[in-house]
Design a protein around this motif. Sequence first.
Motif, PDB file in Angstrom:
ATOM      1  N   GLY A  58     -77.890  20.981 -32.794  1.00 59.47           N
ATOM      2  CA  GLY A  58     -78.236  21.920 -33.867  1.00 59.47           C
ATOM      3  C   GLY A  58     -77.146  22.063 -34.907  1.00 59.47           C
ATOM      4  O   GLY A  58     -77.407  22.069 -36.116  1.00 59.47           O
ATOM      5  N   GLY A  59     -75.890  22.173 -34.464  1.00 63.95           N
ATOM      6  CA  GLY A  59     -74.770  22.331 -35.393  1.00 63.95           C
ATOM      7  C   GLY A  59     -74.511  21.094 -36.219  1.00 63.95           C
ATOM      8  O   GLY A  59     -74.231  21.179 -37.427  1.00 63.95           O
ATOM      9  N   SER A  60     -74.596  19.900 -35.589  1.00 60.17           N
ATOM     10  CA  SER A  60     -74.297  18.661 -36.319  1.00 60.17           C
ATOM     11  C   SER A  60     -75.386  18.311 -37.324  1.00 60.17           C
ATOM     12  O   SER A  60     -75.115  17.737 -38.377  1.00 60.17           O
ATOM     13  N   LYS A  61     -76.655  18.655 -37.037  1.00 58.74           N
ATOM     14  CA  LYS A  61     -77.760  18.294 -37.925  1.00 58.74           C
ATOM     15  C   LYS A  61     -78.009  19.332 -39.021  1.00 58.74           C
ATOM     16  O   LYS A  61     -78.350  18.990 -40.159  1.00 58.74           O
ATOM     17  N   PHE A  62     -77.845  20.630 -38.691  1.00 61.28           N
ATOM     18  CA  PHE A  62     -78.253  21.679 -39.631  1.00 61.28           C
ATOM     19  C   PHE A  62     -77.151  22.701 -39.921  1.00 61.28           C
ATOM     20  O   PHE A  62     -77.423  23.771 -40.452  1.00 61.28           O
ATOM     21  N   MET A 186     -61.787  27.297 -32.411  1.00 66.84           N
ATOM     22  CA  MET A 186     -62.214  27.894 -33.681  1.00 66.84           C
ATOM     23  C   MET A 186     -61.072  27.916 -34.694  1.00 66.84           C
ATOM     24  O   MET A 186     -61.263  27.682 -35.886  1.00 66.84           O
ATOM     25  N   PHE A 187     -59.863  28.199 -34.187  1.00 69.22           N
ATOM     26  CA  PHE A 187     -58.690  28.202 -35.081  1.00 69.22           C
ATOM     27  C   PHE A 187     -58.353  26.784 -35.545  1.00 69.22           C
ATOM     28  O   PHE A 187     -57.857  26.587 -36.653  1.00 69.22           O
ATOM     29  N   ILE A 188     -58.626  25.802 -34.699  1.00 69.43           N
ATOM     30  CA  ILE A 188     -58.305  24.410 -35.056  1.00 69.43           C
ATOM     31  C   ILE A 188     -59.248  23.880 -36.132  1.00 69.43           C
ATOM     32  O   ILE A 188     -58.825  23.265 -37.105  1.00 69.43           O
ATOM     33  N   VAL A 189     -60.561  24.115 -35.971  1.00 70.92           N
ATOM     34  CA  VAL A 189     -61.535  23.540 -36.916  1.00 70.92           C
ATOM     35  C   VAL A 189     -61.707  24.368 -38.186  1.00 70.92           C
ATOM     36  O   VAL A 189     -62.240  23.882 -39.182  1.00 70.92           O
ATOM     37  N   GLU A 190     -61.288  25.663 -38.163  1.00 70.80           N
ATOM     38  CA  GLU A 190     -61.332  26.546 -39.330  1.00 70.80           C
ATOM     39  C   GLU A 190     -62.709  26.574 -39.995  1.00 70.80           C
ATOM     40  O   GLU A 190     -62.901  26.073 -41.102  1.00 70.80           O
ATOM     41  N   PRO A 191     -63.713  27.167 -39.336  1.00 66.72           N
ATOM     42  CA  PRO A 191     -65.055  27.228 -39.935  1.00 66.72           C
ATOM     43  C   PRO A 191     -65.111  28.231 -41.091  1.00 66.72           C
ATOM     44  O   PRO A 191     -64.244  29.103 -41.216  1.00 66.72           O
ATOM     45  N   SER A 192     -66.138  28.124 -41.927  1.00 59.47           N
ATOM     46  CA  SER A 192     -66.323  29.026 -43.067  1.00 59.47           C
ATOM     47  C   SER A 192     -66.992  30.317 -42.594  1.00 59.47           C
ATOM     48  O   SER A 192     -68.140  30.298 -42.147  1.00 59.47           O
ATOM     49  N   LEU A 193     -66.282  31.433 -42.671  1.00 55.63           N
ATOM     50  CA  LEU A 193     -66.836  32.721 -42.232  1.00 55.63           C
ATOM     51  C   LEU A 193     -68.041  33.129 -43.076  1.00 55.63           C
ATOM     52  O   LEU A 193     -68.997  33.734 -42.574  1.00 55.63           O
ATOM     53  N   ALA A 274     -69.600  22.329 -33.851  1.00 58.07           N
ATOM     54  CA  ALA A 274     -70.331  21.131 -34.277  1.00 58.07           C
ATOM     55  C   ALA A 274     -70.579  21.146 -35.776  1.00 58.07           C
ATOM     56  O   ALA A 274     -70.484  20.106 -36.454  1.00 58.07           O
ATOM     57  N   ALA A 275     -70.902  22.335 -36.324  1.00 60.87           N
ATOM     58  CA  ALA A 275     -71.161  22.442 -37.765  1.00 60.87           C
ATOM     59  C   ALA A 275     -69.905  22.167 -38.580  1.00 60.87           C
ATOM     60  O   ALA A 275     -69.928  21.415 -39.568  1.00 60.87           O
ATOM     61  N   ALA A 276     -68.778  22.785 -38.166  1.00 61.40           N
ATOM     62  CA  ALA A 276     -67.526  22.647 -38.933  1.00 61.40           C
ATOM     63  C   ALA A 276     -66.917  21.259 -38.784  1.00 61.40           C
ATOM     64  O   ALA A 276     -66.347  20.715 -39.734  1.00 61.40           O
ATOM     65  N   ALA A 277     -67.041  20.684 -37.579  1.00 59.45           N
ATOM     66  CA  ALA A 277     -66.387  19.399 -37.325  1.00 59.45           C
ATOM     67  C   ALA A 277     -67.240  18.207 -37.752  1.00 59.45           C
ATOM     68  O   ALA A 277     -66.726  17.229 -38.291  1.00 59.45           O
ATOM     69  N   PHE A 278     -68.561  18.304 -37.550  1.00 60.15           N
ATOM     70  CA  PHE A 278     -69.413  17.133 -37.774  1.00 60.15           C
ATOM     71  C   PHE A 278     -70.291  17.261 -39.022  1.00 60.15           C
ATOM     72  O   PHE A 278     -70.315  16.373 -39.867  1.00 60.15           O
ATOM     73  N   TYR A 279     -71.030  18.379 -39.131  1.00 62.62           N
ATOM     74  CA  TYR A 279     -71.942  18.546 -40.265  1.00 62.62           C
ATOM     75  C   TYR A 279     -71.185  18.482 -41.593  1.00 62.62           C
ATOM     76  O   TYR A 279     -71.620  17.820 -42.535  1.00 62.62           O
ATOM     77  N   LYS A 280     -70.051  19.152 -41.636  1.00 61.95           N
ATOM     78  CA  LYS A 280     -69.254  19.187 -42.871  1.00 61.95           C
ATOM     79  C   LYS A 280     -68.653  17.826 -43.204  1.00 61.95           C
ATOM     80  O   LYS A 280     -68.310  17.549 -44.351  1.00 61.95           O
ATOM     81  N   ASN A 281     -68.507  16.969 -42.215  1.00 58.27           N
ATOM     82  CA  ASN A 281     -67.937  15.635 -42.434  1.00 58.27           C
ATOM     83  C   ASN A 281     -69.018  14.554 -42.522  1.00 58.27           C
ATOM     84  O   ASN A 281     -68.733  13.363 -42.424  1.00 58.27           O
ATOM     85  N   GLY A 282     -70.269  15.000 -42.709  1.00 57.63           N
ATOM     86  CA  GLY A 282     -71.366  14.048 -42.882  1.00 57.63           C
ATOM     87  C   GLY A 282     -71.837  13.369 -41.611  1.00 57.63           C
ATOM     88  O   GLY A 282     -72.597  12.404 -41.659  1.00 57.63           O
ATOM     89  N   ASN A 298     -60.869  12.117 -33.099  1.00 60.79           N
ATOM     90  CA  ASN A 298     -60.602  11.403 -34.347  1.00 60.79           C
ATOM     91  C   ASN A 298     -60.221  12.341 -35.480  1.00 60.79           C
ATOM     92  O   ASN A 298     -59.388  12.018 -36.332  1.00 60.79           O
ATOM     93  N   ILE A 299     -60.855  13.530 -35.505  1.00 59.91           N
ATOM     94  CA  ILE A 299     -60.660  14.447 -36.631  1.00 59.91           C
ATOM     95  C   ILE A 299     -59.490  15.396 -36.409  1.00 59.91           C
ATOM     96  O   ILE A 299     -58.703  15.661 -37.317  1.00 59.91           O
ATOM     97  N   PHE A 300     -59.332  15.906 -35.198  1.00 60.14           N
ATOM     98  CA  PHE A 300     -58.376  16.995 -34.968  1.00 60.14           C
ATOM     99  C   PHE A 300     -57.251  16.671 -33.979  1.00 60.14           C
ATOM    100  O   PHE A 300     -56.475  17.540 -33.613  1.00 60.14           O
ATOM    101  N   GLY A 301     -57.151  15.438 -33.495  1.00 58.58           N
ATOM    102  CA  GLY A 301     -56.084  15.096 -32.558  1.00 58.58           C
ATOM    103  C   GLY A 301     -56.478  15.356 -31.120  1.00 58.58           C
ATOM    104  O   GLY A 301     -57.652  15.440 -30.783  1.00 58.58           O
ATOM    105  N   ASN A 302     -55.486  15.521 -30.223  1.00 60.24           N
ATOM    106  CA  ASN A 302     -55.740  15.551 -28.773  1.00 60.24           C
ATOM    107  C   ASN A 302     -56.025  16.930 -28.193  1.00 60.24           C
ATOM    108  O   ASN A 302     -56.645  17.041 -27.134  1.00 60.24           O
TER     109      ASN A 302
END
Length: 626
Positions: A58-62, A186-193, A274-282, A298-302
């Motif tokens: 759901g997060g990656s698609k929408f 949540m602190f690592i991916v920094e989603p849009s509040l 999923a939304a912040a890490a994948f959807y936002k990166n296409g 790949n996006i945020f390290g280990n």
Amino acid sequence: MNKPETTTKNSGSLSEVHQSVDTSKRTGWRRILSFIGPAYLVSVGYMDPGNWATDIAGGSKFGYQLIWILLMSNLIALLLQSLSARLGIVRGLDLAQASRNGYPKWVNIPLFGLAQTAIIACDLAEIIGMAIGLNLLFGLPLIWGISLTIFDTVLLLFLLNKGMRKMEAFIVSMVFIVGVSFLIEMFIVEPSLKEIAKGFEPTMLSGEALYIAIGIIGATVMPHNLYLHSSLVQTRKFERDNKGIKEAIKFNFIDTAIALNLAFFVNAAILILAAAAFYKNGLHEVAEIQDAHKLLQNIFGNVAPALFAIALIAAGQSSTVTGTLAGQIVMEGHLKLRIEPWLRRLITRLLAIIPAFFTILWFGNDALGGLLILSQVVLSLQLGFAVIPLIHFTSDKRTMKGFAIKTWVKILAWGSSIVIVSLNVKLVVEEIKTWGADGGWYVYVIIVPLAILIGLLLLYVFIYPLISKIKREQNVTPHGSALNIDEVEKIHYKRIGITVDFSKNDRNTIRHALIQGGKQANYHLIHVVETAVARYHGDSALDYETQSDTENLEKYRNNLAELGYKATIHIGYGGTVKAIVDITNESNLELLVMGAHGHKGLKDLILGTTVNSVRHKVTIPVLIVR
């Protein structure tokens, strides 16, 4: 004052821990805290690996669009779980026991089958999640990860022996690990509040968004949690007057609200991640848990992927324990059948491991994602069979007395059930269409007729309480009702069997047997030789142990003869249980006296439980001497 019906301590749901947590001696915050716990065990079912798959998709698609679906699912879950807790508190019955009491006997057999299938499906999701977590964290092949999950049985056995409070502490610690892991992420991916807040606004859904939304609801509200919660609230001991019951309902609602809001936070965190890490990166096609982990790296390290894997393992481990308890409740409630928890855990785990094992062998690791979705479809099928009876039972003023749910709660509950059942039916229909498109003959020969039968049974479960006016007197406990005891006459046993093993216990065992029969009875001394020679050659064995044991039996017989008692000796060979049972039947014994060594737990698994096995196979009284 009329008190609602209840079960006794020994026959209550989960009898090993029934009313084991006393709340009456505590005051203030300590009293409230004594009720906290059951809902946390339930909440882990709302954040198991099955939820992860739907949340990630759901997060990656929408993006953040489906957060409001999660919130709606959580509110429905809160309503239904509070009804489940109310049933357990007021009537002292879990949902399975109430179903056995409220429906004809034949209905409870398919109800048990469906509930057990749902538990196996849930266990399947946990096995896959655990295996994936071990693979992601340590690189362990999935086939080995699945095989290792069988040892969860040992963990459960350990926790059950430690008591309910220790088990709750373990589950809460697992939930805490999951929550903290995602909080850090949540602190690592920094989603849009701002966009998160917008996601709480309901929107019209169609196409794939609707399909995933149905999957989220189906994965969130789980049937075995309703059985589980109605039983776990009975672990609290409180005064069963109106005041005590009202207080228990209130405190358990607080417990449920806190626990399910925590579950909502975890599910929302997965979707937001999923939304912040994948959807936002296409990256809109991330539906597999393994893919999500790889892309996080790949996006945020280990750090983020490691926390993701740890949380996945914790979620699978905690869900495993609660699934086992639910299985025990369902079996005891619907069928009045009680077996050892470790054994039923092993059976459930094996039934779940086999499909996962063969899926990897035949279709490879990539097919596990599809198997995970299938497990959620199976859960969807069973949901109505738990929700509909629950609403019927908690609405019944005759059995709930003054604690039946109010009209507005009833409207919300039936509305929620209509939403859940209809959406889950849609999900099942869509899946059947997909399978049918692949041209599988089994879809039309097996799956479609089975789905129709299940649908008819669901209709019956809904209609029966509305039209039935027959007052059935059924036992609500596994053991039946107390009988009137007439004048007791002394029983004179003429043929008494005594099992001996030439240990220090024999003196006490023989003494108790002699007390039962006196000098008028004939005593049959029984010993079984278990050597390899005895197993293969039986009564023709002449090894040293057989000869030595025969001599020892003769000494016992001569000793008893000197005291004025008549005795006969019997040597059995090979399997202890079978030999004792055979000798008992052949000698027409009237009483069997056995010594118990007192070992339990793991020693029972290693040394066996001869006394218990013999007791179930003979039809005469058995006196067990410690």
